[in-house]
Design a protein around this motif. Sequence first.
Motif, short mmCIF file in Angstrom:
data_model
loop_
_atom_site.label_atom_id
_atom_site.label_comp_id
_atom_site.label_asym_id
_atom_site.label_seq_id
_atom_site.Cartn_x
_atom_site.Cartn_y
_atom_site.Cartn_z
N ARG A 1 -3.60 7.57 4.20
CA ARG A 1 -3.13 7.49 5.58
C ARG A 1 -3.94 6.40 6.29
O ARG A 1 -5.17 6.38 6.21
N PRO A 2 -3.27 5.47 6.99
CA PRO A 2 -4.03 4.40 7.64
C PRO A 2 -4.88 4.95 8.80
O PRO A 2 -4.55 5.96 9.40
N LYS A 3 -5.98 4.24 9.09
CA LYS A 3 -6.83 4.63 10.22
C LYS A 3 -6.17 4.21 11.53
O LYS A 3 -5.21 3.45 11.53
N VAL A 4 -6.76 4.69 12.62
CA VAL A 4 -6.29 4.25 13.94
C VAL A 4 -7.33 3.29 14.52
O VAL A 4 -8.52 3.34 14.15
N ALA A 5 -6.90 2.43 15.46
CA ALA A 5 -7.84 1.49 16.10
C ALA A 5 -8.94 2.26 16.83
O ALA A 5 -10.07 1.80 16.94
N ARG A 6 -8.60 3.46 17.30
CA ARG A 6 -9.58 4.30 18.00
C ARG A 6 -10.86 4.49 17.16
O ARG A 6 -11.95 4.70 17.70
N ALA A 7 -10.73 4.41 15.82
CA ALA A 7 -11.89 4.58 14.93
C ALA A 7 -12.97 3.54 15.24
O ALA A 7 -14.14 3.77 14.93
N TRP A 8 -12.59 2.38 15.81
CA TRP A 8 -13.58 1.32 16.08
C TRP A 8 -13.95 1.24 17.57
O TRP A 8 -14.65 0.33 17.99
N ASP A 9 -13.46 2.20 18.34
CA ASP A 9 -13.67 2.13 19.79
C ASP A 9 -15.09 2.61 20.15
O ASP A 9 -15.44 3.75 19.88
N ARG A 10 -15.87 1.72 20.72
CA ARG A 10 -17.24 2.11 21.12
C ARG A 10 -17.35 2.23 22.63
O ARG A 10 -18.36 2.67 23.14
N GLN A 11 -16.34 1.78 23.38
CA GLN A 11 -16.43 1.73 24.84
C GLN A 11 -15.58 2.79 25.54
O GLN A 11 -15.48 2.78 26.76
N GLY A 12 -14.93 3.65 24.77
CA GLY A 12 -14.06 4.65 25.42
C GLY A 12 -12.85 4.03 26.07
O GLY A 12 -12.37 4.49 27.10
N LEU A 13 -12.34 2.94 25.43
CA LEU A 13 -11.22 2.23 26.05
C LEU A 13 -9.88 2.47 25.34
O LEU A 13 -8.87 1.93 25.72
N VAL A 14 -9.92 3.27 24.25
CA VAL A 14 -8.66 3.48 23.52
C VAL A 14 -8.11 4.87 23.84
O VAL A 14 -8.78 5.89 23.64
N LEU A 15 -6.89 4.90 24.35
CA LEU A 15 -6.21 6.17 24.64
C LEU A 15 -5.23 6.40 23.48
O LEU A 15 -4.27 5.63 23.32
N LEU A 16 -5.51 7.41 22.68
CA LEU A 16 -4.73 7.60 21.44
C LEU A 16 -3.66 8.67 21.65
O LEU A 16 -3.95 9.77 22.13
N CYS A 17 -2.40 8.34 21.28
CA CYS A 17 -1.28 9.27 21.48
C CYS A 17 -0.64 9.64 20.14
O CYS A 17 -0.54 8.79 19.24
N GLY A 18 -0.16 10.86 20.01
CA GLY A 18 0.55 11.27 18.80
C GLY A 18 1.58 12.34 19.11
O GLY A 18 1.66 12.82 20.25
N SER A 19 2.38 12.68 18.10
CA SER A 19 3.32 13.79 18.30
C SER A 19 3.80 14.26 16.93
O SER A 19 3.56 13.62 15.91
N TYR A 20 4.46 15.41 16.93
CA TYR A 20 5.00 15.96 15.68
C TYR A 20 6.52 15.80 15.61
O TYR A 20 7.17 16.50 14.84
N SER A 21 7.04 14.85 16.38
CA SER A 21 8.49 14.66 16.41
C SER A 21 9.05 14.05 15.13
O SER A 21 10.20 14.24 14.79
N LYS A 22 8.25 13.24 14.42
CA LYS A 22 8.77 12.56 13.24
C LYS A 22 8.41 13.30 11.95
O LYS A 22 8.87 12.94 10.87
N THR A 23 7.56 14.32 12.08
CA THR A 23 7.14 15.04 10.87
C THR A 23 7.56 16.50 10.86
O THR A 23 7.77 17.07 9.79
N LEU A 24 7.68 17.13 12.04
CA LEU A 24 7.99 18.57 12.04
C LEU A 24 9.26 18.93 12.81
O LEU A 24 10.18 19.51 12.22
#
Length: 497
Positions: free
Chosen positions: A306-329
């Motif tokens: 599974r690919p990583k998210v850009a949030r993994a490299w966020d050191r400044q608290g500037l990445v707002l990460l969104c997800g949902s279960y609409s495409k999987t469940l």
Amino acid sequence: MHADPSNPPAPESDHLYEKVADKIAQLIAQGDLRAGERIPSVRRMSSQQGVSIATVLQAYLVLENRGMIAARPKSGYYVQPRRRVFPPEPAMSKPAPTATLVGMSGLMGRLIEAVNDPAILPMGAACPSPQLLPTQKLNRILASLSRQAGNDAVEYDMPPGCPALRRQVARRSLDWGCSLSSDDIVTTTGGMEAINLCLRAVAGPGDTIALESPTYFGILQSIESLGMKALELPSHPRTGVCLETLEGELKRQKISAVLSVTNFNNPLGSCMPDNHKKQLTELLARAEVPLIEDDIYGDLAHHGPRPKVARAWDRQGLVLLCGSYSKTLAPGYRVGWVAPGPRFLQKVKHLKYTSTVASASLPQMAVAEFLQNGGYDHHVRTLRATYGEQVNRMCEAIGEHFPSGTRVTRPAGGFVLWVELPKSVNSLQLQDDAMRHRISIAPGPLFSCQQRYTNFVRLSCGHPWSPRMEQGIETLGRLAQEQLDSRARAGAGAAAA
Ligand SMILES: Cc1ncc(COP(=O)(O)O)c(C=O)c1O
């Protein structure tokens, strides 16, 4: 003993042998009969289906002509390996570098209307088929929860939302290169609400949001409804947004936020490599610009990790990460979430409360239970492979049936294809023509607020591959070719006049 299949006696009716052929084709399309496997003998098929030997022979001849099976002397009929011939891919997009007010609500109606009509071939909206989702298991979980949950099922589930769901999302964040805690997460009504809350948390009317081009029309619609402007950036079908252009634009104009579907973008299919994700977060940290990262397709890599998210490299608290279960469940459960990061957490919670108060409790509880005890990992493993196969099948069929000069993306995850037709094909007209044949497609201009991509379409592979789908692609190819032919005739007529 086999009769000569190249010269079968007359069958009972055309209709009947086609039905028999379609049954076998369906088994092959679904992967129940695989390359190299023997299909039922003519005699067995004839007694199983209650049709004559001649009908079965005719059906098998049809399948041979389609290249799906081949006869082996004294042995029977075997499934042929698929020819994996894919058309070339489109190049990097080239949108104009101007922030534009969005105005595209009118184009979406038709696509949405087609979603719940079973008579229409569903290649327009990016909806997974319920057949591929764990529908029965979720229904059972929901029924049992509604018996046991008592007051929890009917009370407001105030922001940040269902604790069990937040725990499950946090636990899985390790797979994406983050280590979120359940306190970092706010649950939402689908991914779309998560994106909408983030946009409102970081920008206001008149502000500019930079994003990939083409971009999912729901995002453009959200930007439109908030009175913001969209700055479309050149994007590559494999690696996503062009970072050099983004860097230049950050210097040239005020950008309030960047919004990126980093993994398996819809419609482009791009998946930003890790080093691009790192560069993107560093670039935005230097410019102090927030990134809204939409990772709704991240769990759907066809192969590999599974690919990583850009949030993994966020050191400044500037990445707002969104997800949902609409495409999987379950798209209908409308279960999503956002991890806004420390700078924006309170604001997003407040906005969530002031926009819809809370999300429905039971669907969140059901998804949490499925994530904990329902075999999510196993389900997603199967789903990823199925989407991968469906994408390949559609890609091949496009190569076979679409006009020459057609280009198609080759996404490594998700289930949509971005198809570039020859320049003079108009995809809005193609959508009209296709609807007359009860086929739904998403025309390219939906994915740009500059109304670009007039010769592109997005096709969804969210439904099991079947002879009906193959016929649909054949019809679309023919309709596109008819447009080309009529324009060529009109051009020749004008030149002669
Ligand atoms: C890129 C992208 N983001 C967000 C959404 C919306 O997701 P949801 O149905 O969870 O609101 C979609 C749906 O197609 C999508 O493709």
